[in-house]
Design a protein around this motif. Structure first.
Motif, short mmCIF file in Angstrom:
data_model
loop_
_atom_site.label_atom_id
_atom_site.label_comp_id
_atom_site.label_asym_id
_atom_site.label_seq_id
_atom_site.Cartn_x
_atom_site.Cartn_y
_atom_site.Cartn_z
N ALA A 5 0.86 -1.19 0.00
CA ALA A 5 0.00 0.00 0.00
C ALA A 5 0.89 1.24 0.00
O ALA A 5 1.88 1.30 0.74
N THR A 6 0.59 2.21 -0.83
CA THR A 6 1.46 3.38 -0.94
C THR A 6 0.86 4.62 -0.28
O THR A 6 1.57 5.34 0.41
N ASP A 7 -0.42 4.90 -0.47
CA ASP A 7 -0.99 6.09 0.13
C ASP A 7 -2.51 6.07 -0.03
O ASP A 7 -3.06 5.26 -0.78
N CYS A 8 -3.16 6.98 0.69
CA CYS A 8 -4.59 7.17 0.51
C CYS A 8 -4.90 8.66 0.60
O CYS A 8 -4.15 9.43 1.19
N GLU A 9 -6.00 9.06 -0.01
CA GLU A 9 -6.48 10.44 0.05
C GLU A 9 -7.95 10.40 0.43
O GLU A 9 -8.70 9.55 -0.05
N GLN A 10 -8.36 11.33 1.28
CA GLN A 10 -9.76 11.37 1.70
C GLN A 10 -10.31 12.79 1.58
O GLN A 10 -9.58 13.77 1.80
N GLU A 11 -11.59 12.88 1.27
CA GLU A 11 -12.32 14.15 1.24
C GLU A 11 -13.57 13.98 2.09
O GLU A 11 -14.17 12.90 2.11
N TYR A 12 -13.98 15.06 2.79
CA TYR A 12 -15.08 14.97 3.74
C TYR A 12 -16.11 16.07 3.46
O TYR A 12 -16.08 17.13 4.07
N PRO A 13 -17.06 15.83 2.54
CA PRO A 13 -18.07 16.86 2.25
C PRO A 13 -18.99 17.17 3.42
O PRO A 13 -19.48 18.29 3.55
N ARG A 14 -19.27 16.18 4.28
CA ARG A 14 -20.14 16.41 5.43
C ARG A 14 -19.76 15.45 6.55
O ARG A 14 -19.23 14.36 6.31
N PRO A 15 -19.98 15.86 7.82
CA PRO A 15 -19.61 14.97 8.93
C PRO A 15 -20.59 13.80 9.04
O PRO A 15 -21.76 13.90 8.65
N LEU A 16 -20.08 12.69 9.58
CA LEU A 16 -20.92 11.55 9.90
C LEU A 16 -21.31 11.62 11.38
O LEU A 16 -20.48 11.97 12.22
N ARG A 17 -22.56 11.24 11.66
CA ARG A 17 -23.08 11.31 13.02
C ARG A 17 -23.64 9.95 13.44
O ARG A 17 -24.07 9.16 12.59
N PRO A 18 -23.63 9.67 14.75
CA PRO A 18 -24.22 8.41 15.21
C PRO A 18 -25.62 8.21 14.66
O PRO A 18 -26.44 9.14 14.66
#
Length: 308
Positions: free
Chosen positions: A94-107
């Motif tokens: 595994a070399t890398d990962c990228e993440q984007e977060y348009p909105r928070p996750l909630r319980p």
């Protein structure tokens, strides 16, 4: 098959779906958030209480299939890896990962996701060997709304063959230490190291110290910060002794410590000045900077009282 035929067959996988209408095995929930925060040492109050959100970096955790996997997975990704195995690229890292977060996750959020094989690179030659970078993109939704995107990249490669033996008149050149990835979020740290300064980020909002460097405060979320220079005193909070795998730039066995600085933050670095089997938790250490070649300087920690 020749290289052109292999390249065409690999490219044909781009755009194929690896997971269709996947569902998270559990809704977003407070117990998993608590376990994550305890493991990471993250005490941000945003992750507790009636208005809690999930830490953004937990994004992939909600899609994991566990030991039983997901029934929504297609054969495309497995077929791609099998083709690379057939071509001799039998190793993977595994070399890398990228993440984007348009909105928070909630319980309570129910998670769905789809994964696509986004790209397969041309053949690349690396220090590990020759192979192909494969990138997948997973779109994660909560209630049908895009909540995050996770790109994950691997290198599937044929391990490099050992170099031919050298005669006594041709000593093997020393391998260079791997270089850190320097980006806009950590460039200031490495500039400090080049000046023999160990710089710690300090939030200008709540004054919390943080290390490693991050674009925002883990305590209050403020994006504004300055730095303080570490005094250099510390103790070994934890450590491991590396025996394997052997790598020419290193000389195992050696000790890698999690060093708690006097300022309260922790840094991973080598413990030097004593044999690897004499490193102990609680051992006092002192910062110094070691030059490994004409370009690379790294912070290391010498057992207190041991002469350089």
């Amino acid at each position: 098959m020749d290289d052109d035929d292999l390249a065409a067959r690999l490219k044909a996988f781009e755009g194929r779906r690896a997971t269709v209408a996947g569902r998270g095995k559990d809704p977003v929930n407070l117990p998993m958030i608590r376990h994550w925060c305890e493991a990471m040492g993250d005490t941000n109050p945003a992750y507790t209480g009636p208005d809690a959100i999930a830490p953004p970096t937990m994004l992939q955790a909600w899609t994991m299939g566990g030991l039983s996997g997901h029934t929504s997975r297609t054969r495309a990704y497995d077929d791609l890896l099998a083709l690379l195995d057939e071509a001799g690229c039998t190793s993977v890292v595994a070399t890398d990962c990228e993440q984007e977060y348009p909105r928070p996750l909630r319980p309570g959020d129910e998670i769905t996701f789809d994964t696509v094989i986004e790209s397969v690179s041309a053949r690349k030659t690396t220090r590990l060997g020759t192979g192909y970078f494969v990138t997948t993109r997973t779109d994660i939704r909560a209630g049908g709304e895009l909540a995050g995107t996770h790109r994950f990249r691997i290198l599937k490669y044929a391990p490099r063959k050992d170099a031919p033996a050298r005669g006594p008149e041709e000593p093997r050149p020393a391998e260079r230490r791997p270089r850190a990835v320097v980006n806009r979020d950590n460039a200031g740290f490495w500039e400090g190291v080049a000046r023999h300064e160990l710089l710690i980020q300090r939030c200008t909002g709540c004054r919390a110290l943080r290390f490693p460097w991050l674009p925002g405060c883990h305590a209050c979320g403020s994006p504004d910060w300055d730095t303080v220079r570490a005094l250099g005193d510390g103790t070994v909070f934890s450590y491991v002794v590396l025996h394997h795998p052997p790598f020419p730039a290193f000389d195992p066995p050696y000790a890698v410590g999690l060093i708690e600085l006097a300022e309260g933050v922790r840094i991973v670095s080598n413990v030097i000045g004593v044999p690897y089997d004499e490193v102990r938790i609680g051992m006092p250490v002192r910062l110094e900077f070691r030059r490994y070649d004409e370009e690379l300087v790294l912070p290391v920690f010498r057992a207190a009282g041991e002469a350089a």
